[in-house]
Design an enzyme around this catalytic site. Structure first.
Site, mmCIF file in Angstrom:
data_model
loop_
_atom_site.group_PDB
_atom_site.id
_atom_site.type_symbol
_atom_site.label_atom_id
_atom_site.label_comp_id
_atom_site.label_asym_id
_atom_site.label_seq_id
_atom_site.Cartn_x
_atom_site.Cartn_y
_atom_site.Cartn_z
ATOM 1 N N ARG A 232 0.702 -6.679 4.904
ATOM 2 C CA ARG A 232 0.338 -5.281 5.024
ATOM 3 C C ARG A 232 0.997 -4.735 6.275
ATOM 4 O O ARG A 232 1.039 -5.405 7.317
ATOM 5 C CB ARG A 232 -1.178 -5.093 5.104
ATOM 6 N N GLU A 261 3.262 3.636 5.131
ATOM 7 C CA GLU A 261 4.184 3.799 4.004
ATOM 8 C C GLU A 261 3.607 4.788 2.979
ATOM 9 O O GLU A 261 2.380 4.897 2.850
ATOM 10 C CB GLU A 261 4.463 2.446 3.332
ATOM 11 N N HIS A 279 7.890 -2.180 -0.495
ATOM 12 C CA HIS A 279 6.648 -2.799 -0.971
ATOM 13 C C HIS A 279 6.799 -3.245 -2.431
ATOM 14 O O HIS A 279 5.991 -2.886 -3.293
ATOM 15 C CB HIS A 279 5.478 -1.830 -0.815
#
Length: 314
Positions: A232, A261, A279
């Site tokens: 994360r 993000e 991601h």
């Protein structure tokens, strides 16, 4: 009669159809405004929610759904789900540990190799016609020390790839040593970074790990060390990372996640010694199908009166 399910994240039409075919009425609401509208217009009907750790589903949203019975987090993370608020109402929360672990571990190794061997930057240089200037020495991976912050399902798979594929000594840090683990446990993130040549962040997100990797850890990693984050973005202090990369206090970073993000700081983008992917570590067809199937298995178990397979515990 179909069971009303609020889907709070992006989900492909095929997967929405897959879930719908299993007896659910799917209300797709991947944006904040769409979610608010569904809650306003259908809130009394919704009995289940599908989200993920990044998007979450907070206490105020839970309070708006009087007939909610279960919240399923797609993937292992659930840091932004209002677990306490759900439990106070007897609402079940599930997640998907291990369902995408192999895909994420593969991507972690791809990032590690790419930043170590300068693959992305060298490719770009050759495309610009800079063949000669693109040729420069880069460090090996084989035999180097691999430190893993968080030895869960994903961390364990990364360790096995590093050890079995590249002969890398493995160490890790977690809150307590894992029983029976063959890898070296170190007492703090800083001690792990000081030991490591490559430092992979694989710990869960949430308040307990927020900015766990800051200036002290980065300085311990040192000017020949590389940081890889597939966990994360919140685990890494982005401002401290930018400073360390800019000043050459670490050799480089490869990131699949960024705090805040999809917004990425322009200072980070401008740096040559960083690789960023959006991601996507868990976005293989195999991993996505496995995580969606696990969600469906949990939903079906609950609505058929059976225990769910992967409840959030603790």
């Amino acid at each position: 009669m179909p069971i009303p399910l609020l889907v709070a994240i992006e989900l492909s039409p095929d997967h929405r159809s897959f879930i719908k075919g299993a007896g659910f009425e799917v209300y797709a609401a991947p944006t904040v405004s769409e979610r608010a509208e569904i809650i306003r217009s259908r809130g009394d009907e919704i009995r289940a929610v599908l989200t993920n750790g990044t998007t979450g589903f907070g206490a105020h949203e839970i309070a708006s759904l009087p007939n909610l019975e279960i919240i399923c987090a797609l993937g292992a993370g659930y840091e932004n789900v209002g677990v306490a608020a759900a439990r106070a109402r007897g609402i079940i929360v599930t997640h998907g540990p291990g369902a995408n672990a192999a895909s994420v571990a593969d991507h972690a190794m791809a990032l590690l190799m790419s930043i170590a061997r300068d693959v992305v930057q060298s490719d770009a240089a050759v495309r610009r016609g800079d063949w000669v200037r693109a040729r420069h020495m880069r460090p090996m991976i084989s035999g180097k020390k691999l430190g893993i912050l968080g030895l869960g399902n994903i961390g364990e798979q990364i360790a096995k790839r590093g050890f079995g594929g590249f002969g890398m000594p493995i160490a890790y840090h977690s809150r307590k040593p894992r029983d029976g683990s063959p890898w070296l446990h170190l007492p703090t993130p800083t001690a792990l970074a000081e030991w490591s040549d490559y430092f992979v962040v694989a710990t869960p997100g949430g308040a307990a790990t927020r900015r766990l990797v800051g200036t002290a850890v980065l300085d311990a990693l040192g000017p020949e060390g590389f940081l890889i984050n597939i966990a994360r973005g919140s685990v890494v202090d982005t401002a401290a990372l930018i400073e360390a990369l800019r000043d050459g206090r670490i050799a480089g970073a490869a990131l699949d996640v960024i705090d805040g993000e999809p917004e990425v700081p322009s200072e980070l983008i401008a740096l040559r010694n960083v690789i960023i992917t959006p991601h996507l570590a868990g976005l293989s067809p195999e991993a996505v199908q496995a995580t969606v199937q696990l969600v469906l298995n949990n939903l079906q178990a609950h609505f058929r009166g059976r225990p769910v397979l992967t409840p959030v515990i603790g």
